[in-house]
Design a protein around this motif. Structure first.
Motif, PDB file in Angstrom:
ATOM      1  N   LEU A 189       0.847  -1.199   0.000  1.00 12.75           N
ATOM      2  CA  LEU A 189       0.000   0.000   0.000  1.00 12.75           C
ATOM      3  C   LEU A 189       0.882   1.247   0.000  1.00 12.75           C
ATOM      4  CD1 LEU A 189      -2.692  -1.108   2.627  1.00 12.75           C
ATOM      5  CD2 LEU A 189      -2.831  -1.265   0.137  1.00 12.75           C
ATOM      6  N   ILE A 190       0.484   2.213  -0.795  1.00 17.22           N
ATOM      7  CA  ILE A 190       1.287   3.431  -0.972  1.00 17.22           C
ATOM      8  C   ILE A 190       1.488   4.204   0.337  1.00 17.22           C
ATOM      9  CG2 ILE A 190      -0.732   4.864  -1.582  1.00 17.22           C
ATOM     10  CD1 ILE A 190       1.142   6.275  -3.622  1.00 17.22           C
ATOM     11  N   THR A 191       0.604   3.970   1.299  1.00 19.21           N
ATOM     12  CA  THR A 191       0.644   4.734   2.556  1.00 19.21           C
ATOM     13  C   THR A 191       1.540   4.091   3.620  1.00 19.21           C
ATOM     14  OG1 THR A 191      -1.344   3.529   3.197  1.00 19.21           O
ATOM     15  CG2 THR A 191      -1.667   5.729   2.271  1.00 19.21           C
ATOM     16  N   ALA A 192       2.188   2.973   3.299  1.00 22.49           N
ATOM     17  CA  ALA A 192       2.944   2.201   4.298  1.00 22.49           C
ATOM     18  C   ALA A 192       3.925   3.044   5.108  1.00 22.49           C
ATOM     19  CB  ALA A 192       3.679   1.040   3.627  1.00 22.49           C
ATOM     20  N   ASP A 193       4.630   3.956   4.452  1.00 21.39           N
ATOM     21  CA  ASP A 193       5.635   4.760   5.170  1.00 21.39           C
ATOM     22  C   ASP A 193       5.213   6.209   5.353  1.00 21.39           C
ATOM     23  OD1 ASP A 193       7.539   2.661   5.434  1.00 21.39           O
ATOM     24  OD2 ASP A 193       7.996   2.876   3.300  1.00 21.39           O
ATOM     25  N   LYS A 194       3.943   6.487   5.074  1.00 21.85           N
ATOM     26  CA  LYS A 194       3.483   7.874   5.165  1.00 21.85           C
ATOM     27  C   LYS A 194       3.465   8.343   6.616  1.00 21.85           C
ATOM     28  CE  LYS A 194      -0.316  10.806   3.540  1.00 21.85           C
ATOM     29  NZ  LYS A 194      -1.566  10.820   2.775  1.00 21.85           N
ATOM     30  N   LYS A 195       3.956   9.557   6.833  1.00 23.62           N
ATOM     31  CA  LYS A 195       3.979  10.128   8.186  1.00 23.62           C
ATOM     32  C   LYS A 195       2.563  10.326   8.714  1.00 23.62           C
ATOM     33  CE  LYS A 195       6.116  13.947   8.800  1.00 23.62           C
ATOM     34  NZ  LYS A 195       6.927  15.051   8.292  1.00 23.62           N
ATOM     35  N   ASP A 196       2.393  10.195  10.026  1.00 24.01           N
ATOM     36  CA  ASP A 196       1.080  10.458  10.625  1.00 24.01           C
ATOM     37  C   ASP A 196       0.763  11.943  10.509  1.00 24.01           C
ATOM     38  OD1 ASP A 196       0.969   7.847  11.272  1.00 24.01           O
ATOM     39  OD2 ASP A 196       1.308   8.086  13.418  1.00 24.01           O
ATOM     40  N   SER A 197      -0.512  12.230  10.226  1.00 18.61           N
ATOM     41  CA  SER A 197      -0.873  13.651  10.101  1.00 18.61           C
ATOM     42  C   SER A 197      -0.937  14.280  11.489  1.00 18.61           C
ATOM     43  CB  SER A 197      -2.213  13.806   9.390  1.00 18.61           C
ATOM     44  OG  SER A 197      -3.230  13.281  10.200  1.00 18.61           O
ATOM     45  N   GLN A 198      -0.605  15.566  11.511  1.00 20.09           N
ATOM     46  CA  GLN A 198      -0.575  16.301  12.770  1.00 20.09           C
ATOM     47  C   GLN A 198      -1.587  17.424  12.688  1.00 20.09           C
ATOM     48  OE1 GLN A 198       2.539  16.282  15.226  1.00 20.09           O
ATOM     49  NE2 GLN A 198       2.121  14.217  14.639  1.00 20.09           N
ATOM     50  N   GLY A 199      -1.934  17.955  13.847  1.00 15.89           N
ATOM     51  CA  GLY A 199      -2.736  19.172  13.830  1.00 15.89           C
ATOM     52  C   GLY A 199      -4.223  18.905  13.888  1.00 15.89           C
ATOM     53  N   LEU A 200      -5.005  19.901  13.481  1.00 20.28           N
ATOM     54  CA  LEU A 200      -6.452  19.825  13.613  1.00 20.28           C
ATOM     55  C   LEU A 200      -7.027  18.758  12.705  1.00 20.28           C
ATOM     56  CD1 LEU A 200      -7.690  23.528  13.623  1.00 20.28           C
ATOM     57  CD2 LEU A 200      -7.555  21.958  15.524  1.00 20.28           C
ATOM     58  N   CYS A 201      -7.970  18.030  13.245  1.00 22.83           N
ATOM     59  CA  CYS A 201      -8.701  17.024  12.494  1.00 22.83           C
ATOM     60  C   CYS A 201      -9.129  17.603  11.144  1.00 22.83           C
ATOM     61  CB  CYS A 201      -9.908  16.671  13.348  1.00 22.83           C
ATOM     62  SG  CYS A 201     -11.009  15.502  12.647  1.00 22.83           S
ATOM     63  N   PHE A 202      -8.637  17.052  10.067  1.00 18.43           N
ATOM     64  CA  PHE A 202      -9.008  17.430   8.694  1.00 18.43           C
ATOM     65  C   PHE A 202      -8.446  18.744   8.190  1.00 18.43           C
ATOM     66  CE2 PHE A 202     -12.780  14.706   9.546  1.00 18.43           C
ATOM     67  CZ  PHE A 202     -12.323  13.681   8.756  1.00 18.43           C
ATOM     68  N   ILE A 203      -7.942  19.596   9.070  1.00 17.82           N
ATOM     69  CA  ILE A 203      -7.433  20.875   8.578  1.00 17.82           C
ATOM     70  C   ILE A 203      -5.930  20.788   8.440  1.00 17.82           C
ATOM     71  CG2 ILE A 203      -7.180  23.328   9.124  1.00 17.82           C
ATOM     72  CD1 ILE A 203      -9.884  23.266  10.431  1.00 17.82           C
ATOM     73  N   GLY A 204      -5.315  20.014   9.336  1.00 12.45           N
ATOM     74  CA  GLY A 204      -3.871  19.888   9.301  1.00 12.45           C
ATOM     75  C   GLY A 204      -3.233  20.850  10.276  1.00 12.45           C
ATOM     76  N   LYS A 205      -1.944  21.054  10.091  1.00 11.88           N
ATOM     77  CA  LYS A 205      -1.212  21.927  11.005  1.00 11.88           C
ATOM     78  C   LYS A 205      -1.558  23.382  10.720  1.00 11.88           C
ATOM     79  CE  LYS A 205       2.886  20.034  13.031  1.00 11.88           C
ATOM     80  NZ  LYS A 205       4.328  19.856  12.958  1.00 11.88           N
ATOM     81  N   VAL A 206      -2.091  24.058  11.709  1.00  9.80           N
ATOM     82  CA  VAL A 206      -2.402  25.475  11.509  1.00  9.80           C
ATOM     83  C   VAL A 206      -1.737  26.304  12.592  1.00  9.80           C
ATOM     84  CG1 VAL A 206      -4.661  25.062  10.452  1.00  9.80           C
ATOM     85  CG2 VAL A 206      -4.519  25.374  12.894  1.00  9.80           C
ATOM     86  N   ARG A 207      -1.467  27.550  12.270  1.00 12.21           N
ATOM     87  CA  ARG A 207      -1.080  28.497  13.316  1.00 12.21           C
ATOM     88  C   ARG A 207      -2.391  28.951  13.918  1.00 12.21           C
ATOM     89  NH1 ARG A 207       2.375  30.135   9.374  1.00 12.21           N
ATOM     90  NH2 ARG A 207       4.578  29.769   9.829  1.00 12.21           N
TER      91      ARG A 207
END
Length: 396
Positions: A189-207
């Protein structure tokens, strides 16, 4: 007939493996990607752009040979999560969007779409488990912590109901993260080594200030430092007429005023800050770093104290009003004057702490064995019996 499961494919490794395992177990699996956010102007870097994620989700579905589609839930997400967040910050509370996102979006709006598509279950890549027991001839569902203690995400699901749990599956709850990555590698699967997402659910890392500035305008205010030997911490009450009076005292909010300390800096809005916060104060020249011990959004003042051990950060009890009290296990609900020994946490990844629940007429007190740092209004407290999360509430 094969049971139909709709998997919330997020484009990460966890949901990819969840879909893979369900297919292996013989379910009819459909992948659905939730598009909840369009505005990239507030995200930092390209940590979590939804385009890459939806692309990865699509490639995983293709690899597994399962149908795939995208649903746009951005309107509901704005209404139920983003507007709620602005509203809470404006009141000087600190919401937890991830908990809300699960209650309002994944296991409500999304679940309804899935059930309309004829799904028997909805599955996610959460590190938690579901149990089923019999109680008075009725099936009762349990939310159990994930086997991987480092990744356990039961806390994020602390607002789910029996109806939602009945239709939920958590295929990776028994696995360690390392095993999940290994399965993804084996399945190519292409996601095998993908980094875990951080930050707000669905928005991602925000200031966060940038994000909040869309609605909450900056306004200049002062930062006040409260010394450790302030009178607030010197006088402690030891005799009480009742247990409730003691709990009221232990969970009380300190009433600071500017004259209690010295002005050490300026800020752009008390509503951008939260208890326990260290970053973003931009005040130097102190022996120990400053931590936010309280915010006053009415007067627009931030109160701070030096060092992690500042007494203004610590409390032994908190209160949840009846309106914000939630039992995943309604059969265990306390009646007025009842108590229950539990394990509790006030934030994700915090080790579970010994506590006692005290039900009073207006709500419930959670009294901890040890002092807790930065108990924050608007966040969720969740309580467990061993490894089962049985209830939660918004700290008031």
């Amino acid at each position: 007939m094969k049971k139909r499961v709709i998997v919330g494919l997020s484009g990460g490794v966890d949901s990819s493996v969840a879909a893979y395992l369900l297919k292996e177990q013989g379910y009819e699996v459909i992948g659905l990607f939730m598009k909840n956010w369009h505005d990239d102007s507030v995200t930092i870097s390209d940590e979590c752009p939804w385009l890459d994620d939806s692309n990865d989700a699509m490639l995983v579905a293709e690899k597994l040979g399962i149908p795939f589609q995208t649903v746009d839930l951005s309107e509901q997400y704005k209404e139920r999560i983003v507007d709620y967040m602005f509203n809470e910050y404006e009141k000087g509370r600190t919401p937890n969007p991830d908990v809300l996102c699960n209650r309002e979006i994944k296991f409500d709006v999304f679940m309804k779409i899935a059930l309309d598509l004829g799904a028997d279950y909805v599955a996610t890549g959460h590190y938690c488990r579901k149990g089923t027991i019999e109680n008075n001839g009725e099936q009762v569902y349990q939310l159990l912590s994930g086997k991987d203690n480092n990744k356990d995400q039961s806390y994020f699901l602390c607002q789910l109901s029996q109806d939602q749990l009945a239709k939920a599956l958590f295929p990776i709850g028994e696995l360690q993260k390392s095993e999940v990555r290994e399965i993804a590698k084996q399945a190519d699967l292409i996601t095998a080594d993908k980094k875990d997402s951080q930050g707000l659910c669905f928005i991602g890392k925000v200031r966060l200030p940038d994000f909040l500035q869309q609605q909450l305008k900056p306004k200049d205010g002062v930062i006040v430092e409260i010394p450790k030997d302030n009178f607030h911490y010197k006088t402690t009450q030891t005799s009480f007429k009742s247990k409730t009076e003691e709990l009221q005292y232990l969970s009380r909010k300190a009433e600071y005023s500017i004259s209690d300390g010295e002005i050490v800096g300026k800020h752009q809005g008390a509503h951008y800050f939260t208890k326990g916060q260290r970053k973003g104060l931009s005040v130097g020249g102190k022996v120990e770093p400053l931590f936010v011990i309280d915010t006053d959004v009415k007067e627009n003042v931030i109160y701070t104290g030096q060092g992690k051990g500042h007494p203004g950060l610590y409390k032994k009890a908190l209160y949840v009003s009846n309106e914000e009290l939630h039992w995943i296990r309604p059969d265990l609900m306390l009646k007025t004057d009842e108590t229950l020994k539990v394990l509790a946490r006030i934030r994700y990844r915090q080790p579970l702490e010994n506590a006692i629940l005290h039900k009073v007429e207006s709500g419930m007190y959670v009294e901890f064995e040890n002092l807790q740092s930065a108990i924050t209004e608007g966040q969720f407290v969740a309580w467990y019996l061993e490894d089962e999360l049985v209830g939660s509430g918004v700290i008031s």
